[in-house]
Design a protein around this motif. Structure first.
Motif, short mmCIF file in Angstrom:
data_model
loop_
_atom_site.label_atom_id
_atom_site.label_comp_id
_atom_site.label_asym_id
_atom_site.label_seq_id
_atom_site.Cartn_x
_atom_site.Cartn_y
_atom_site.Cartn_z
N ALA A 16 0.80 -1.16 -0.39
CA ALA A 16 0.14 -0.23 -0.40
C ALA A 16 0.54 1.46 -0.38
O ALA A 16 0.26 2.10 -1.00
N ALA A 17 1.74 1.45 0.60
CA ALA A 17 3.06 2.17 1.24
C ALA A 17 2.98 2.65 -0.56
O ALA A 17 3.43 3.93 -1.10
N SER A 18 3.63 1.51 -1.31
CA SER A 18 5.00 1.97 -2.94
C SER A 18 2.88 2.66 -3.62
O SER A 18 3.91 3.35 -4.44
N HIS A 19 2.13 2.43 -3.61
CA HIS A 19 0.63 3.33 -3.56
C HIS A 19 0.11 3.97 -3.12
O HIS A 19 -0.80 4.96 -3.49
N HIS A 20 1.11 5.29 -1.97
CA HIS A 20 0.46 6.31 -1.52
C HIS A 20 -1.06 5.89 -1.04
O HIS A 20 -2.02 7.23 -0.58
N LEU A 21 -0.83 4.57 -0.35
CA LEU A 21 -2.29 4.33 0.27
C LEU A 21 -2.01 4.02 1.69
O LEU A 21 -0.58 3.44 1.77
N LYS A 43 -6.52 6.59 0.94
CA LYS A 43 -5.17 7.49 0.14
C LYS A 43 -4.22 7.66 1.72
O LYS A 43 -4.95 7.73 2.70
N ASN A 44 -2.94 8.13 1.54
CA ASN A 44 -2.04 8.15 3.24
C ASN A 44 -2.67 9.76 3.63
O ASN A 44 -3.49 10.30 2.46
N ALA A 45 -2.14 10.08 4.39
CA ALA A 45 -2.23 11.35 5.13
C ALA A 45 -2.20 12.80 4.48
O ALA A 45 -3.28 13.23 3.50
N GLU A 46 -0.56 12.29 3.51
CA GLU A 46 -0.53 13.25 2.76
C GLU A 46 -0.99 13.25 0.94
O GLU A 46 -1.91 14.53 0.65
N ARG A 48 -4.38 12.52 1.00
CA ARG A 48 -5.92 13.12 1.86
C ARG A 48 -5.67 14.50 1.70
O ARG A 48 -6.80 15.27 1.57
N ALA A 49 -4.93 15.45 1.96
CA ALA A 49 -4.39 16.29 2.50
C ALA A 49 -4.62 17.23 1.04
O ALA A 49 -5.19 18.26 0.74
N LYS A 50 -4.13 16.37 0.02
CA LYS A 50 -4.22 17.41 -1.07
C LYS A 50 -5.86 16.76 -1.77
O LYS A 50 -6.59 17.88 -2.10
N LEU A 51 -6.44 15.79 -1.08
CA LEU A 51 -7.84 15.91 -2.21
C LEU A 51 -8.86 16.93 -0.76
O LEU A 51 -10.13 17.61 -1.49
N ALA A 52 -8.88 17.54 0.54
CA ALA A 52 -9.26 18.12 1.26
C ALA A 52 -8.89 20.05 0.85
O ALA A 52 -9.66 20.52 0.67
N ALA A 53 -7.73 19.59 0.10
CA ALA A 53 -7.85 21.01 -0.60
C ALA A 53 -8.06 21.22 -1.56
O ALA A 53 -8.22 22.23 -2.23
N LYS A 54 -8.84 20.45 -2.16
CA LYS A 54 -9.78 20.29 -3.29
C LYS A 54 -10.91 20.99 -3.30
O LYS A 54 -12.08 21.27 -4.13
N THR A 55 -11.48 20.17 -1.91
CA THR A 55 -12.68 20.98 -1.75
C THR A 55 -12.76 22.36 -1.63
O THR A 55 -11.98 22.72 -1.07
N ALA A 56 -13.63 23.33 -1.94
CA ALA A 56 -14.36 24.38 -1.90
C ALA A 56 -15.56 24.39 -0.91
O ALA A 56 -16.27 23.83 -0.64
N PRO A 57 -15.50 25.94 -0.56
CA PRO A 57 -16.01 26.08 1.08
C PRO A 57 -17.70 25.80 0.24
O PRO A 57 -17.66 26.25 -1.00
#
Length: 196
Positions: A16-21, A43-46, A48-57
């Motif tokens: 999983a780590a090799s897949h960023h999971l 997804k790993n924490a990094e 998921r942070a990218k995913l959270a950055a994609k969310t809009a208010p």
């Protein structure tokens, strides 16, 4: 060769780590003929942070890939492609290293879902503020089943705000205060409750 779930989990985490999971959970069911190994990934924490950055208010144009009203932290971020890619690589390692002795088994890979189980102390910290459903080993205020908003987790004790949901059954009678504290060691099952 006997089945060793700890070795399988460690191998799954390595792949999983090799897949960023990250591996969230692992389940094994079955006997000699109909065996199923289920792996729940996110997804790993990094990532998921990218995913959270994609969310809009609220009210802004949201990414069509993100369900409306669902906090990004609750999403695993896992796609079908992630599951397929991980399953192919992990399945190969399982077979090459003979970690699943015997001829046939089914490997299932999926996300943990919106109503995922909470198991580790980190899960309770991460999902503070979420609605949860708890079942305890021994009764707390004469009740083993609780539902409420997880408002805190400290010193291996979680705090539930019971006023967040209408209590039913024994919980309704057991509620003497709007807040209940439950030690982590007393939790038999815990899972998120989806708020859609």
């Amino acid at each position: 060769m006997a089945l060793n779930l700890d070795t399988i989990r460690a191998t799954a985490e390595r792949v999983a780590a090799s897949h960023h999971l990250d591996v969230v959970d692992l389940e094994y069911q079955g006997g000699a003929k109909f065996r199923t190994l289920r792996i729940f990934i996110e997804k790993n924490a990094e990532e998921r942070a990218k995913l959270a950055a994609k969310t809009a208010p609220e009210g802004a144009d949201e990414d069509a890939a993100l369900p409306k009203g669902v906090p990004a932290e609750m999403l695993s971020g896992v796609t079908h492609e992630d599951c397929a890619s991980f399953a192919q690589d992990f399945g190969t390692v399982l077979d090459v290293e003979d970690l699943m002795p015997g001829a046939e088994y089914t490997l299932e890979v999926s996300s943990p879902g919106l109503e995922r189980r909470l198991q580790k102390p980190e899960d309770y910290v991460r999902f503070t503020g979420s609605l949860v459903k708890i079942q305890t080993f021994s009764p707390v205020n004469n009740n083993r089943h609780w539902q409420g908003r997880l408002t805190g987790f400290a010193n291996n004790v979680l705090t539930l705000d019971l006023s967040a949901v209408k209590q039913k059954g024994k919980a309704k009678k057991a509620v003497t205060a709007p807040v209940v504290e439950i030690p982590l060691a007393n939790i038999e099952k815990a899972q998120l409750v989806a708020e859609l």
